[in-house]
Design an enzyme around this catalytic site. Structure first.
Site, PDB file in Angstrom:
ATOM      1  N   HIS A 189      -0.863   1.626  20.219  1.00 26.26           N
ATOM      2  CA  HIS A 189      -0.599   1.091  21.555  1.00 26.26           C
ATOM      3  C   HIS A 189      -1.788   1.268  22.509  1.00 26.26           C
ATOM      4  O   HIS A 189      -1.834   0.626  23.544  1.00 26.26           O
ATOM      5  CB  HIS A 189       0.706   1.650  22.137  1.00 26.26           C
ATOM      6  N   HIS A 244      -5.719   6.435  18.092  1.00 25.34           N
ATOM      7  CA  HIS A 244      -6.076   6.165  19.494  1.00 25.34           C
ATOM      8  C   HIS A 244      -7.534   6.552  19.809  1.00 25.34           C
ATOM      9  O   HIS A 244      -8.274   5.783  20.416  1.00 25.34           O
ATOM     10  CB  HIS A 244      -5.176   6.952  20.450  1.00 25.34           C
ATOM     11  N   LYS A 299      -2.550  18.740  23.074  1.00 26.53           N
ATOM     12  CA  LYS A 299      -1.345  18.879  23.900  1.00 26.53           C
ATOM     13  C   LYS A 299      -1.404  20.217  24.634  1.00 26.53           C
ATOM     14  O   LYS A 299      -2.121  21.123  24.238  1.00 26.53           O
ATOM     15  CB  LYS A 299      -0.106  18.797  23.027  1.00 26.53           C
TER      16      LYS A 299
HETATM   17  C1  BG6 Z   1       1.530   8.595  20.712  1.00 23.86           C
HETATM   18  C2  BG6 Z   1       1.533   9.965  20.115  1.00 23.86           C
HETATM   19  O1  BG6 Z   1       1.044   7.651  19.793  1.00 23.86           O
HETATM   20  O2  BG6 Z   1       0.716   8.578  21.863  1.00 23.86           O
HETATM   21  C3  BG6 Z   1       1.998  10.993  21.139  1.00 23.86           C
HETATM   22  O3  BG6 Z   1       2.388   9.990  19.003  1.00 23.86           O
HETATM   23  C4  BG6 Z   1       1.202  10.879  22.413  1.00 23.86           C
HETATM   24  O4  BG6 Z   1       1.931  12.307  20.625  1.00 23.86           O
HETATM   25  C5  BG6 Z   1       1.159   9.431  22.888  1.00 23.86           C
HETATM   26  O5  BG6 Z   1       1.825  11.684  23.388  1.00 23.86           O
HETATM   27  C6  BG6 Z   1       0.246   9.248  24.072  1.00 23.86           C
HETATM   28  O6  BG6 Z   1       0.428   7.961  24.573  1.00 23.86           O
HETATM   29  P1  BG6 Z   1       0.179   7.634  26.105  1.00 23.86           P
HETATM   30  O7  BG6 Z   1       0.369   6.156  26.227  1.00 23.86           O
HETATM   31  O8  BG6 Z   1       1.174   8.426  26.890  1.00 23.86           O
HETATM   32  O9  BG6 Z   1      -1.215   8.058  26.370  1.00 23.86           O
END
Ligand code: BG6
Length: 491
Positions: A186, A248, A337
């Site tokens: 995403h 990501h 985290k």
């Molecule tokens: C997800 C992870 O893909 O992305 C999570 O599994 C993480 O652990 C999250 O918290 C972070 O996404 P965003 O959009 O909040 O930065």
């Protein structure tokens, strides 16, 4: 970017794991938002599938609660009830063949009147993928008709290492073609990530400087202040490297490091990202020299976490992109985290001017460009100016651009990506080759985790283990997070 508003043919969206964390926190708010703004097809059905025993009404109430939390008082009763009428629920034990017979009947129910396109969304833990594919194959294949499509969206991480990703793909390709498989990451749907390309390639002033001759190094931080929360069971098997690092973080890096794509068409964008991912190189002869793993203090006492777990909740890497553009410029990246703050940003530190002839500067004379991905989205540039008054001393100042609305009409990454999947646009979905290239880079680090490297404990609310700072200190550098205010100056 305006969301795609081309009319869509009838679609059934089938969500596996419809009561889970991802579906409830991200997918349903996204689908409702698209529906509310009339991006979904006129003829739309949503089929939620999960293990829990629930009636259609009970499931709708569950969805209503999450949407209510998200939209608050702006949720209009009439919009909700028309949306609710599209939703159905089916209880299913993912590994029971008999349960799938009912499901197949339900999925194909309206095809008798008019064939419908099918979008499968797998929002379940990866260990259920194989069973789901084994079972839907026998009902899915006969449903394929001319003029309609079938697509599958699979959440990251795609597999757990190079080998398992390959196996998963082989399994998938027995049912779906590559152009029907949407591997979701995403981060690619975030406006601020998409903007990296606009910033780099639509401003003639940056591209000439975007290379090892002018850049000293690049840093990336994907930091969260939250812990694992209710996702312990998934997270403990996964860890930061697989959860965020392999996908990501490396995709963010690909946007910063890529060559200019030939066009903005899906194949060219995917090739440009792939060319970076294929050239990743570790920052030293031994993995332990350039990878630091940490675990926040108290992690093993969280819900569904093994009391002697060695899973990393933080990882930091020093790496290189082995292309002429980047030569030997280090990229320092980290994610974790329970860190000091919630912030995702990229900072580019430029080289110092060759000749120093001004007097004292506040700090040093390097220019820094920070692209804040979230929150307080914006771009900041640190420059040197003459300190007003007598003398020739320098002062550092910041130029800031803050997004007023970092997303189109309040639409977020999942909205964009779901809509792209309905329209058949794969630009923002990693190709198999991208996923395999990142696993190829990451898998050796996982191996070393099992054997020798220890996971260092770090205090909650810190910036991770001090060893991650040392990765830079050794090179005479330091993390820049917080060096520029970016858009938090407004808060
Ligand atoms: C997800 C992870 O893909 O992305 C999570 O599994 C993480 O652990 C999250 O918290 C972070 O996404 P965003 O959009 O909040 O930065």
């Amino acid at each position: 970017m305006p969301l795609n508003a081309t009319p869509l043919t009838p679609i059934t969206l089938i969500i596996f794991g419809a009561t889970g964390n991802l579906a409830t926190t991200r997918l349903f708010p996204a689908i409702f938002h698209l529906y509310k703004d009339q991006y979904t097809p006129k003829d739309f059905r949503i089929l939620g599938i999960a293990r829990r025993e629930l009636t259609n009404d009970a499931f709708r109430m569950l969805v209503r609660d999450v949407i209510k939390q998200y939209f608050g008082s702006s949720l209009k009763e009439q919009e909700w009830s028309s949306f609710a009428s599209l939703i159905e629920y089916q209880q299913l034990d993912f590994s029971k063949r008999r349960d799938y017979d009912n499901l197949c009947t339900l999925i194909g129910r309206d095809d008798v009147k008019k064939p419908r396109s099918k979008l499968y969304y797998l929002a379940v833990a990866p260990e259920y993928y194989a069973a789901i594919f084994d079972h839907i194959e026998h009902c899915e294949l006969p449903m394929r008709k001319k003029g309609v499509w079938t697509r599958v969206v699979i959440e990251k991480p795609f597999g757990t290492d190079f080998e398992s990703a390959m196996q998963l793909n082989n399994r998938l390709q027995k049912i779906f073609h590559e152009d029907e498989i949407y591997r979701i990451d995403h981060y690619l749907g975030k406006e601020t990530v998409q903007n990296i390309l606009a910033f780099r390639f639509a401003n003639g002033m940056f591209e000439p400087l975007w290379n090892h001759e002018f850049i000293d190094h690049v840093q990336m931080t994907v930091a969260e202040d939250d812990g694992v929360g209710a996702r312990g069971a998934f997270y403990d098997k996964t860890g930061a490297l697989r959860d965020v690092g392999q996908n990501h973080l490396l995709q963010l890096l690909a946007h910063i490091a890529m060559e200019k794509p030939k066009t903005l068409q899906p194949d060219d964008l995917r090739t440009a990202r792939l060319d970076v991912l294929r050239k990743l190189k570790g920052g030293g002869p031994h993995v332990d020299d350039w990878v630091v793993s940490g675990q926040y203090d108290g992690y093993t006492r969280e819900e569904n976490i093994h009391p002697s777990s060695k899973t990393e909740t933080f990882v930091s890497l020093k790496l290189f992109v082995d292309t002429p553009r980047w030569n030997d410029i280090p990229f320092y990246v980290r994610t974790g985290k329970k860190l000091a703050r919630d912030v995702t940003e990229v900072s580019i530190q430029f080289r110092k001017p060759v000749q120093k002839f001004f007097g004292h500067a506040d700090n040093d004379e390097t220019n820094i460009l920070t692209l804040r991905i979230q929150p307080d989205e914006g771009i900041a540039l640190r420059l040197n100016v003459k300190r007003a008054g007598h003398g020739r001393d320098l002062q550092q100042v910041e130029m800031n651009y803050c997004y007023k609305h970092p997303s189109a009409d309040g639409h977020e990454a999942y909205d964009t990506l779901l809509l792209d999947a309905m329209h058949g646009d794969q630009s923002l979905f990693p190709h198999l080759d991208e996923v395999m290239a990142s696993w190829k880079f990451v898998t050796p680090m996982l191996g070393s985790r099992k054997t020798k490297r220890t996971v260092v404990l770090y205090p909650q609310g810190s910036w991770g283990p001090k060893e991650a700072d040392e990765l830079l200190v050794r090179d005479g550098r330091a993390w820049l997070t917080g060096a520029l205010q970016v858009c938090d100056i407004h808060h």
